[in-house]
Design a protein around this motif. Structure first.
Motif, PDB file in Angstrom:
ATOM      1  N   LEU A 275       0.855  -1.182   0.000  1.00 19.89           N
ATOM      2  CA  LEU A 275       0.000   0.000   0.000  1.00 19.89           C
ATOM      3  C   LEU A 275       0.891   1.232   0.000  1.00 19.89           C
ATOM      4  O   LEU A 275       1.880   1.302   0.741  1.00 19.89           O
ATOM      5  N   LEU A 276       0.524   2.210  -0.817  1.00 22.58           N
ATOM      6  CA  LEU A 276       1.366   3.382  -1.004  1.00 22.58           C
ATOM      7  C   LEU A 276       0.702   4.637  -0.453  1.00 22.58           C
ATOM      8  O   LEU A 276      -0.537   4.712  -0.373  1.00 22.58           O
ATOM      9  N   PRO A 277       1.497   5.645  -0.085  1.00 19.14           N
ATOM     10  CA  PRO A 277       0.909   6.898   0.383  1.00 19.14           C
ATOM     11  C   PRO A 277      -0.054   7.466  -0.657  1.00 19.14           C
ATOM     12  O   PRO A 277       0.260   7.540  -1.848  1.00 19.14           O
ATOM     13  N   GLY A 278      -1.235   7.836  -0.186  1.00 19.32           N
ATOM     14  CA  GLY A 278      -2.263   8.364  -1.086  1.00 19.32           C
ATOM     15  C   GLY A 278      -3.282   7.334  -1.500  1.00 19.32           C
ATOM     16  O   GLY A 278      -4.348   7.698  -2.018  1.00 19.32           O
ATOM     17  N   ASP A 279      -2.994   6.038  -1.309  1.00 22.18           N
ATOM     18  CA  ASP A 279      -4.020   5.024  -1.524  1.00 22.18           C
ATOM     19  C   ASP A 279      -5.138   5.223  -0.505  1.00 22.18           C
ATOM     20  O   ASP A 279      -4.894   5.674   0.621  1.00 22.18           O
ATOM     21  N   VAL A 280      -6.352   4.876  -0.899  1.00 15.59           N
ATOM     22  CA  VAL A 280      -7.497   5.034  -0.008  1.00 15.59           C
ATOM     23  C   VAL A 280      -8.138   3.677   0.214  1.00 15.59           C
ATOM     24  O   VAL A 280      -8.593   3.024  -0.735  1.00 15.59           O
ATOM     25  N   LEU A 281      -8.158   3.250   1.460  1.00 16.43           N
ATOM     26  CA  LEU A 281      -8.841   2.020   1.847  1.00 16.43           C
ATOM     27  C   LEU A 281     -10.274   2.377   2.211  1.00 16.43           C
ATOM     28  O   LEU A 281     -10.497   3.156   3.149  1.00 16.43           O
ATOM     29  N   ILE A 282     -11.246   1.866   1.456  1.00 21.31           N
ATOM     30  CA  ILE A 282     -12.641   2.105   1.828  1.00 21.31           C
ATOM     31  C   ILE A 282     -13.151   0.882   2.567  1.00 21.31           C
ATOM     32  O   ILE A 282     -12.891  -0.252   2.184  1.00 21.31           O
ATOM     33  N   THR A 283     -13.864   1.132   3.643  1.00 21.79           N
ATOM     34  CA  THR A 283     -14.054   0.114   4.679  1.00 21.79           C
ATOM     35  C   THR A 283     -15.347  -0.673   4.571  1.00 21.79           C
ATOM     36  O   THR A 283     -15.631  -1.517   5.412  1.00 21.79           O
ATOM     37  N   GLY A 284     -16.133  -0.430   3.523  1.00 27.22           N
ATOM     38  CA  GLY A 284     -17.394  -1.127   3.355  1.00 27.22           C
ATOM     39  C   GLY A 284     -18.567  -0.196   3.565  1.00 27.22           C
ATOM     40  O   GLY A 284     -18.452   0.874   4.170  1.00 27.22           O
ATOM     41  N   SER A 285     -19.709  -0.623   3.076  1.00 26.80           N
ATOM     42  CA  SER A 285     -20.916   0.216   3.114  1.00 26.80           C
ATOM     43  C   SER A 285     -21.852  -0.228   4.222  1.00 26.80           C
ATOM     44  O   SER A 285     -22.135  -1.418   4.371  1.00 26.80           O
ATOM     45  N   PRO A 286     -22.373   0.726   4.978  1.00 22.54           N
ATOM     46  CA  PRO A 286     -23.451   0.393   5.908  1.00 22.54           C
ATOM     47  C   PRO A 286     -24.729   0.036   5.143  1.00 22.54           C
ATOM     48  O   PRO A 286     -24.810   0.189   3.924  1.00 22.54           O
ATOM     49  N   ALA A 287     -25.717  -0.415   5.874  1.00 20.70           N
ATOM     50  CA  ALA A 287     -27.005  -0.770   5.277  1.00 20.70           C
ATOM     51  C   ALA A 287     -27.668   0.457   4.658  1.00 20.70           C
ATOM     52  O   ALA A 287     -27.333   1.602   4.964  1.00 20.70           O
ATOM     53  N   GLY A 288     -28.639   0.178   3.767  1.00 21.36           N
ATOM     54  CA  GLY A 288     -29.438   1.254   3.194  1.00 21.36           C
ATOM     55  C   GLY A 288     -29.139   1.568   1.749  1.00 21.36           C
ATOM     56  O   GLY A 288     -29.394   2.690   1.287  1.00 21.36           O
ATOM     57  N   ASN A 289     -28.621   0.588   1.007  1.00 14.68           N
ATOM     58  CA  ASN A 289     -28.338   0.813  -0.411  1.00 14.68           C
ATOM     59  C   ASN A 289     -29.611   0.719  -1.240  1.00 14.68           C
ATOM     60  O   ASN A 289     -30.660   0.281  -0.774  1.00 14.68           O
ATOM     61  N   GLY A 290     -29.489   1.085  -2.515  1.00 18.55           N
ATOM     62  CA  GLY A 290     -30.630   1.013  -3.409  1.00 18.55           C
ATOM     63  C   GLY A 290     -31.173  -0.393  -3.564  1.00 18.55           C
ATOM     64  O   GLY A 290     -32.374  -0.589  -3.753  1.00 18.55           O
ATOM     65  N   SER A 291     -30.278  -1.397  -3.473  1.00 19.30           N
ATOM     66  CA  SER A 291     -30.729  -2.784  -3.567  1.00 19.30           C
ATOM     67  C   SER A 291     -31.735  -3.108  -2.477  1.00 19.30           C
ATOM     68  O   SER A 291     -32.685  -3.866  -2.690  1.00 19.30           O
ATOM     69  N   HIS A 292     -31.526  -2.551  -1.306  1.00 16.61           N
ATOM     70  CA  HIS A 292     -32.449  -2.771  -0.192  1.00 16.61           C
ATOM     71  C   HIS A 292     -33.766  -2.042  -0.421  1.00 16.61           C
ATOM     72  O   HIS A 292     -34.853  -2.598  -0.194  1.00 16.61           O
ATOM     73  N   TRP A 293     -33.676  -0.811  -0.880  1.00 18.40           N
ATOM     74  CA  TRP A 293     -34.874   0.008  -1.055  1.00 18.40           C
ATOM     75  C   TRP A 293     -35.626  -0.301  -2.350  1.00 18.40           C
ATOM     76  O   TRP A 293     -36.756   0.152  -2.529  1.00 18.40           O
TER      77      TRP A 293
END
Length: 343
Positions: A275-293
């Motif tokens: 992993l390099l400086p400036g990389d962004v780790l995104i940690t996952g989505s909480p509930a409430g996406n369009g698939s749910h709605w």
């Protein structure tokens, strides 16, 4: 003895009159970093001596440093050059339960309650003995916090997934979970846009899912507006994640429902890759996406997203261009398999 001035600030990249510059945001004012930190021409330059640079910024007087109004500046993705997106999938427990029910992921014929129960058992076992599920996003898919989101011309069911972004500040390889926070520069907001019909690959089922085409369309990672240094975020698990669609609240959760926490994600990802400086780790989505709605993004929609203390995003959705990419012009079967030409 004069008391040393200490200010909290965020970092970002801005544009005015066609010129980009790195800035420190103090309230509604921006200080051009080039005027106070010699040799710094973009945010990525700060990582070479991160703490020392921040120590300078916390003690400056923004007015004396020539701060200008934030209003009227074009806000770009905060870290330039843009790094890779290291993305954790299926990492919020409630989100996985909702997706399992929405997409009927489980035993054939199972009802919603059974699908949820089976998913919960699987999730809990993976948390005890399994690994995170991680994939990558490419820099060209990253857009600014106020840029439009462009729907693709092939594929559909385009969904939102607001996520906490962890910005890597040091080269990280084979890092232990105990040491992981030492490699974090700060936090940002990322909306992980997904074209759901592009995820499965029924033409090559043995390969499973196709995250490249589903996640890496241009504008599919609205990021920012800012990078907030870790010293101003005592506990990222207490940050509140909220997304509204056309004024209706769709996602609302604390960043504490993670199956694998931030140190675990860094330890795992760095066990595989550098992993390099400036990389962004995104940690996952909480509930409430369009698939749910049962509601996906459409032309003219407006997403307003915020994570407490990290700023807000406002993204208007623009419909498909109506022109197929050359690859698909003579491939009607492939277009149909990908969910059809968007309209």
């Amino acid at each position: 003895m004069e008391k040393k001035r200490v200010n909290e600030f965020a970092l970002g990249t801005f544009e005015t009159a066609g010129e980009q510059f790195p800035g420190a945001v103090f309230g509604d004012q921006v200080v051009d970093l080039r005027t106070v930190l010699p040799g710094i021409s973009r945010i990525g330059d700060l990582f070479a001596d991160w703490d020392a640079h921040l120590d300078v910024l916390v003690s400056i007087d923004p007015a004396a440093a020539g701060a200008r109004p934030l209003e009227g500046l074009n806000v770009l993705p905060p870290v330039q050059p843009v790094g890779s997106i290291i993305a954790a999938g299926a990492n919020y427990r409630e989100h996985v339960l909702q997706m399992s029910v929405a997409h009927k992921l489980g035993k054939e014929g199972a009802d919603a309650a059974q699908l949820a129960a089976d998913a919960a058992a699987e999730i809990d076992e993976r948390g005890r003995s399994g690994d995170p599920y991680v994939w990558t996003g490419i820099p060209s898919a990253v857009s600014g916090a106020y840029d439009e989101v462009q729907l693709p011309d092939v594929g559909g069911n385009v969904d939102w997934e607001l996520e906490l972004g962890v910005v890597i500040g040091r080269r990280a390889h084979r890092v232990s979970a105990d040491d992981a926070f030492d490699y974090v520069a700060g936090y940002t907001i990322v909306n992980d846009i997904t074209a759901r019909t592009l995820v499965p690959r029924n033409d090559i089922a043995m390969m499973g899912t196709d995250w490249f085409r589903a996640k890496n369309q241009p504008t599919f990672f609205p990021t920012g507006p800012y990078l907030v240094p870790t010293r101003f975020v005592p506990d990222p698990a207490k940050l509140r994640i909220r997304l509204s669609l056309n004024g209706n609240l769709m996602q609302d959760a604390l960043a504490d429902d993670l199956l694998f926490d931030i140190p675990s994600l860094i330890a795992y990802a760095s066990s595989v890759a550098v992993l390099l400086p400036g990389d962004v780790l995104i940690t996952g989505s909480p509930a409430g996406n369009g698939s749910h709605w049962g509601r996906y993004l459409q032309d003219g929609d407006v997403m307003e997203a915020e994570i407490s203390g990290l700023g807000t995003q406002r993204s208007k959705v623009r419909g498909p261009s109506g022109q197929l990419p050359p690859w698909y012009v003579d491939r009607p079967v492939a277009v149909a398999a990908a969910g059809g030409a968007a309209r």
